[in-house]
Design a protein around this motif. Structure first.
Motif, PDB file in Angstrom:
ATOM      1  N   VAL A 121     -11.066  -7.423 -19.681  1.00  0.00           N
ATOM      2  CA  VAL A 121     -11.661  -8.349 -18.722  1.00  0.00           C
ATOM      3  C   VAL A 121     -12.948  -8.905 -19.327  1.00  0.00           C
ATOM      4  N   GLY A 122     -12.972 -10.214 -19.577  1.00  0.00           N
ATOM      5  CA  GLY A 122     -14.192 -10.848 -20.067  1.00  0.00           C
ATOM      6  C   GLY A 122     -15.186 -11.068 -18.951  1.00  0.00           C
ATOM      7  N   LEU A 148     -15.773  -6.074 -20.434  1.00  0.00           N
ATOM      8  CA  LEU A 148     -16.821  -6.323 -21.421  1.00  0.00           C
ATOM      9  C   LEU A 148     -18.166  -6.469 -20.718  1.00  0.00           C
ATOM     10  N   PRO A 149     -19.231  -5.935 -21.315  1.00  0.00           N
ATOM     11  CA  PRO A 149     -20.573  -6.152 -20.741  1.00  0.00           C
ATOM     12  C   PRO A 149     -20.932  -7.643 -20.785  1.00  0.00           C
ATOM     13  N   LEU A 203     -29.654 -14.012 -15.215  1.00  0.00           N
ATOM     14  CA  LEU A 203     -28.274 -14.400 -14.943  1.00  0.00           C
ATOM     15  C   LEU A 203     -27.337 -13.617 -15.855  1.00  0.00           C
ATOM     16  N   MET A 204     -26.171 -13.293 -15.337  1.00  0.00           N
ATOM     17  CA  MET A 204     -25.158 -12.541 -16.078  1.00  0.00           C
ATOM     18  C   MET A 204     -24.029 -13.513 -16.450  1.00  0.00           C
ATOM     19  N   GLU A 205     -23.827 -13.711 -17.734  1.00  0.00           N
ATOM     20  CA  GLU A 205     -22.855 -14.691 -18.204  1.00  0.00           C
ATOM     21  C   GLU A 205     -21.832 -14.040 -19.125  1.00  0.00           C
ATOM     22  N   PHE A 206     -20.724 -14.740 -19.317  1.00  0.00           N
ATOM     23  CA  PHE A 206     -19.664 -14.291 -20.212  1.00  0.00           C
ATOM     24  C   PHE A 206     -20.168 -14.294 -21.653  1.00  0.00           C
ATOM     25  N   ASP A 207     -19.903 -13.204 -22.379  1.00  0.00           N
ATOM     26  CA  ASP A 207     -20.355 -13.050 -23.767  1.00  0.00           C
ATOM     27  C   ASP A 207     -19.195 -13.377 -24.696  1.00  0.00           C
ATOM     28  N   ALA A 252     -15.402 -10.538 -31.074  1.00  0.00           N
ATOM     29  CA  ALA A 252     -15.522  -9.331 -31.894  1.00  0.00           C
ATOM     30  C   ALA A 252     -14.556  -8.243 -31.432  1.00  0.00           C
ATOM     31  N   ARG A 253     -14.318  -8.147 -30.121  1.00  0.00           N
ATOM     32  CA  ARG A 253     -13.387  -7.145 -29.591  1.00  0.00           C
ATOM     33  C   ARG A 253     -11.936  -7.494 -29.900  1.00  0.00           C
ATOM     34  N   ARG A 254     -11.570  -8.787 -29.883  1.00  0.00           N
ATOM     35  CA  ARG A 254     -10.244  -9.308 -30.216  1.00  0.00           C
ATOM     36  C   ARG A 254      -9.115  -8.579 -29.477  1.00  0.00           C
TER      37      ARG A 254
END
Length: 906
Positions: free
Chosen positions: A62-63, A83-84, A95-99, A105-107
């Motif tokens: 989950v992104g 993902l954090p 604000l919390m945004e998608f990384d 990197a996780r792929r």
């Protein structure tokens, strides 16, 4: 027997379909869960399907997922890797945004990204989440996401009319069209309203407001229809694409080509969105065209801003944008449609200008009336036409009155001039005075002023100069006929002159742009150094945007600031990120783009044949304005030409380095060859002599032992000289030779060298001429003595034993000291005079002594040059023989000149 063989399968796969399939093989798959409104269960459906794949062993991550406080949705996240998020400080909040970097990197095999149309916080790489998803897809990762139908860019105006809300977060339609799969999450409007009342969508207070404003039966039904229709269109496209891949022949629908006319008013964006919807429904290509008609439109910044905004919207929605100049809008649009096989023209219902309204003419009505072939669709504004206000027609009224006033003044001047001329002489063609007034109005104020002047001239000429005067009656029929001809000629001449003025202005602007590009190209072609190229690019770019510019080039695999105008060497974090993105992806980024628009600069890649060599950043003087198309085109031309020039200068530098390396390699080979010979010979003599002494010892005669010891001494001396010369030459080439700047008496240095030469060559004659008074020089006395000894050694080596070597010192022009060493030897061939000071060069075999290394004269030249002097060789000097080496050393300022040495002859 009946023939039961199967007919040959002649189906052939479409080449376009194969290319599309090949392009998508390395790209991740995008699946969109599409709904008509919030609360239909898009996120729930996405998580449920993802959990099923997770149970089958697929790597699902989950992104970002927004649960909005719904417990059922939150329960589906249990057991899934999340993902954090990336924290972004913004206006005293976090604000919390998608990384996106962590996701790539996780792929994972499948990534879940909720709220496809979300707007990211300022400062991130992309302003929109759909752009983050595009980056993940490019990395080969499959993505599932959610979207509501009202977030499509082309439907925002429709949604606003249906639901009365303005949608701020949108995505271009082409992004949804590239989705590999669309899943409609459908729910009857009644069921959605029931869920809303039960608090399963929003909290109670928010739910009540939502039902009052948005969640109404009519709104939901219309949005549901839009979602289903768009999905049906997508399914049809997938079916056609599959048929093409399988090579199944049509019948295919006839291709339509749409042309949308983009104006510079508030209706422009509405027209563009309507054309985008029609193109999507017809599955056709479409073109957005804007035609510049008047000078005022080109200088009206408000009009330019509206037009550029609409054209950028058309580009985002997938249109091909075209900009043209023309006087007659209708004729130019129809001609362009004919040339490009346009089947439909979309135009906004244009309100006629203030004076055109009197005759009921407008661009849209003219286009409908004159179109023959393509059908014309007129898009009406949302609100009915309102009466023209003074503010909206003030420019036209101002233009009307200024042109009319100019016509009155010009005709009045014509009347005055005519009266004066009539008093002086009788002129049969007095009407030419009024024709001149018409031409002045046409060339200065345009066609309208010219026509007004023609009519006023017709009346004034009749009133003041045609009998009976001071009335508008005409006594003779031929006078009336002449007046009518004058009116026609004046009107035609004024109209042509006015058109000529407008065309001349347009031509001048194009000529200025062409001249700027020509001058830039000329200066660029003359630039031989990369610093010249960078300065020219920075200055021209800053001038064309009326702001500032900065240039970054790749150095050691990292961008570095190498030039700017005005001078500046610092960039903000957002600018650095935009510059690196533009360099890496080869696309514009930064200000006024879709990638990191919060940056101050807009960066354009400098793309050469070998790839991007750097980026050009520009910051317009007016940050609120978009870059006009002409400015953007000029910048792109500058960037393309500069990239080629930068690559050219680098290739020149690389060629020079390669030539230097080749010369160094040649010299290294010569050095190794010389060293191998010059070291081997004395070492062999020393080794042979030492071996003989050790093996024979006392058995040898005393004289033989003495000869062997003398050989060892001589060869050791020669070897020591050779090594010393090599060290001196190495120091000279590397610049580490210590040249002292002491007061030097040239006479003492010459005497010391002559005395040393007499000890080394006692049988040779040397004559010296040294004046009594010589200026001192700045230099190194020991090195100067070494130079003189080398020259004497070289003279003795290449001249007969009975000859005389002469050394003289004189004062040259300007107080310089001139030293000459002349011999009576065989001389130097003319073709070798320029080479005798090169390393390892030997012109002749010497006096029988073993040859030297070819470094003596080269070392002399290096030392004299380091002391600020010059050295030259001349040959022959008398009777076809002899060599003269002359040295010129500058005298030191305020030097003492007291030298009492008399002329010496030895």
């Amino acid at each position: 027997m009946a023939n039961t063989s199967r007919p040959e399968d002649t189906r052939r796969t479409s080449a376009k379909a194969l290319l599309e399939l090949a392009a998508n093989e390395r790209r991740g798959k995008l699946k969109v869960f599409l709904g008509m409104a919030p609360g239909v269960g898009k996120t729930y459906a996405m998580l449920s399907a993802a959990r099923a794949l997770k149970n089958e062993g697929l790597d699902v991550v989950v992104g970002v997922v927004e649960t909005h406080g719904r417990s059922e949705t939150a329960a589906l996240l249990e057991g899934l890797e999340v993902l954090p998020r990336r924290t972004v400080p913004y206006r005293n909040r976090t604000l919390m945004e998608f990384d996106i970097d962590a996701a790539i990197a996780r792929r994972p095999a499948l990534l879940l990204v909720d709220e496809f149309a979300h707007t990211n916080a300022p400062g991130l790489v992309h302003p929109k989440r759909y752009q983050d998803v595009e980056g993940v897809l490019q990395a080969g990762i499959d993505v599932w996401t959610t979207l509501n139908i009202q977030h499509l860019e082309s439907l925002t105006d429709v949604v606003e009319r249906i639901a009365g809300i303005t949608v701020r977060e949108t995505i271009p339609d082409k992004v949804l069209e590239r989705a590999d799969e669309i899943v409609v999450v459908d729910l009857p409007p009644e069921e959605l309203i029931r869920r809303l009342r039960e608090g399963k969508v929003y909290l109670p207070d928010n739910a009540r407001r939502a039902m009052d404003q948005f969640f109404q039966m009519g709104n939901l039904t219309a949005l549901r229809e839009l979602a289903l229709r768009r999905t049906a269109d997508r399914v049809d496209e997938q079916m056609l694409s599959q048929l093409r891949r399988q090579g199944i022949e049509g019948p295919w629908p006839t291709a339509e080509r749409l042309l949308v006319c983009v104006g510079n008013n508030e209706l422009a964006e509405t027209v563009v969105r309507a054309a985008a919807r029609m193109a999507a429904a017809l599955k056709s290509d479409w073109i957005a065209i804007h035609i510049v008609q008047s000078e005022r439109e080109q200088t009206d910044r408000g009009s330019i801003r509206k037009m550029e905004k609409a054209m950028r919207l058309a580009d985002r929605l997938g249109a091909t944008t075209v900009r043209l100049h023309a006087k007659d809008l209708t004729s130019e649009v129809l001609a362009y449609a004919k040339r490009n096989n346009i089947t439909q023209i979309i135009v906004g219902r244009s309100r006629p200008r203030f004076f055109d309204r009197w005759i009921g003419r407008s661009f849209s009505t003219s286009l409908v009336a004159e179109a023959a072939g393509p059908s014309v669709t007129v898009v009406a504004p949302d609100t009915p036409s309102t009466p023209l206000h003074l503010a909206s027609v003030l420019p036209e009224i101002s233009e009307f009155w200024s042109g009319g006033l100019a016509a009155v003044v010009a005709v009045a001047g014509g009347v005055a001039a005519g009266k004066m001329l009539a008093q002086i002489t009788r002129l049969p063609n007095l009407s030419m005075v009024f024709l001149f007034a018409v031409l002045i109005c046409a060339l200065r104020f345009g066609i309208f002023s010219a026509i007004a002047a023609a009519v006023l001239s017709f009346l004034a000429f009749n009133f003041f100069f045609i009998e009976p005067r001071y009335t508008l009656t005409v006594a003779s029929p031929y006078e009336l006929f002449g007046l009518l001809i004058f009116l026609v000629v004046a009107a035609a001449t004024g109209s042509l002159a006015g058109r000529l003025r407008e065309q001349a202005n347009a031509t001048r602007e194009r000529a200025e742009a062409t001249q700027a590009l020509y001058e830039f190209s000329g200066k660029l072609s003359a630039a031989t150094k990369i610093d010249d190229v960078l300065w020219l690019l920075a200055a021209q770019s800053a001038a064309v945007v009326k702001g500032k510019s900065i240039i970054l080039l790749e150095q050691s695999h990292e961008l570095s600031v190498v030039g700017s105008w005005p001078p500046e060497d610092t960039l903000g974090t957002a600018d650095w990120a935009a510059a690196r993105w533009a360099h890496r992806n080869g696309e514009p980024a930064g200000h006024l783009t879709e990638t990191m628009p919060s940056a101050v600069y807009q960066f354009r890649p400098l793309v050469a044949s070998t790839g991007s060599v750097g980026v050009l950043g520009v910051a317009p003087g007016d940050e609120e304005d978009a870059l006009p198309s002409a400015t953007a085109s000029a910048l792109q031309s500058f960037a393309d030409q500069a990239a080629i020039a930068i690559e050219r200068t680098r290739l020149v530098e690389q060629a020079a380095e390669a030539a230097t390396a080749a010369e160094s390699e040649r010299l290294r080979g010569a050095l190794l060859s010389s060293i191998s010979h010059d070291l081997r010979t004395p070492l062999a003599s020393i080794l042979g002599s030492a071996t003989s002494l050790r093996q024979l010892g006392d058995r040898m005669r005393k004289q033989d032992r003495a000869d062997l010891l003398a050989t060892i001494e001589e060869e050791s001396t020669r070897l020591s000289t050779f090594v010393s010369n090599l060290l001196d030459m190495t120091k000279l080439e590397t610049g580490v030779l210590d040249i002292r700047r002491d007061w030097v008496d040239v006479a003492d240095a010459v005497r010391g060298a002559v005395a040393r030469a007499k000890k080394t060559f006692p049988t040779r004659r040397v004559e010296t001429f040294i004046p009594a008074k010589l200026p001192l020089i700045r230099g190194d006395a020991a090195l100067l003595e070494q130079v003189m000894f080398n020259l004497l050694d070289n003279a003795h080596k290449y001249s007969p034993p009975e000859s005389v070597t002469r050394v003289s010192i004189t004062l040259a022009t300007g107080g310089a000291v001139h030293i000459v060493v002349a011999d009576e030897g065989i001389g130097i061939p003319s073709e070798a005079l320029n080479k005798v000071f090169d390393k390892f060069y030997r012109a002749h075999i010497g006096d029988g002594r073993k040859p030297g290394t070819g470094l003596g004269l080269s070392i002399c030249a290096g030392i004299i040059a380091a002391m600020g002097g010059t050295i030259l060789a001349q040959s022959p000097i008398a009777n076809g023989k002899g060599t003269e080496i002359s040295i010129l050393l500058p005298a030191a300022e305020d030097s003492a000149t007291e030298q009492n040495a008399p002329k010496d002859v030895a």
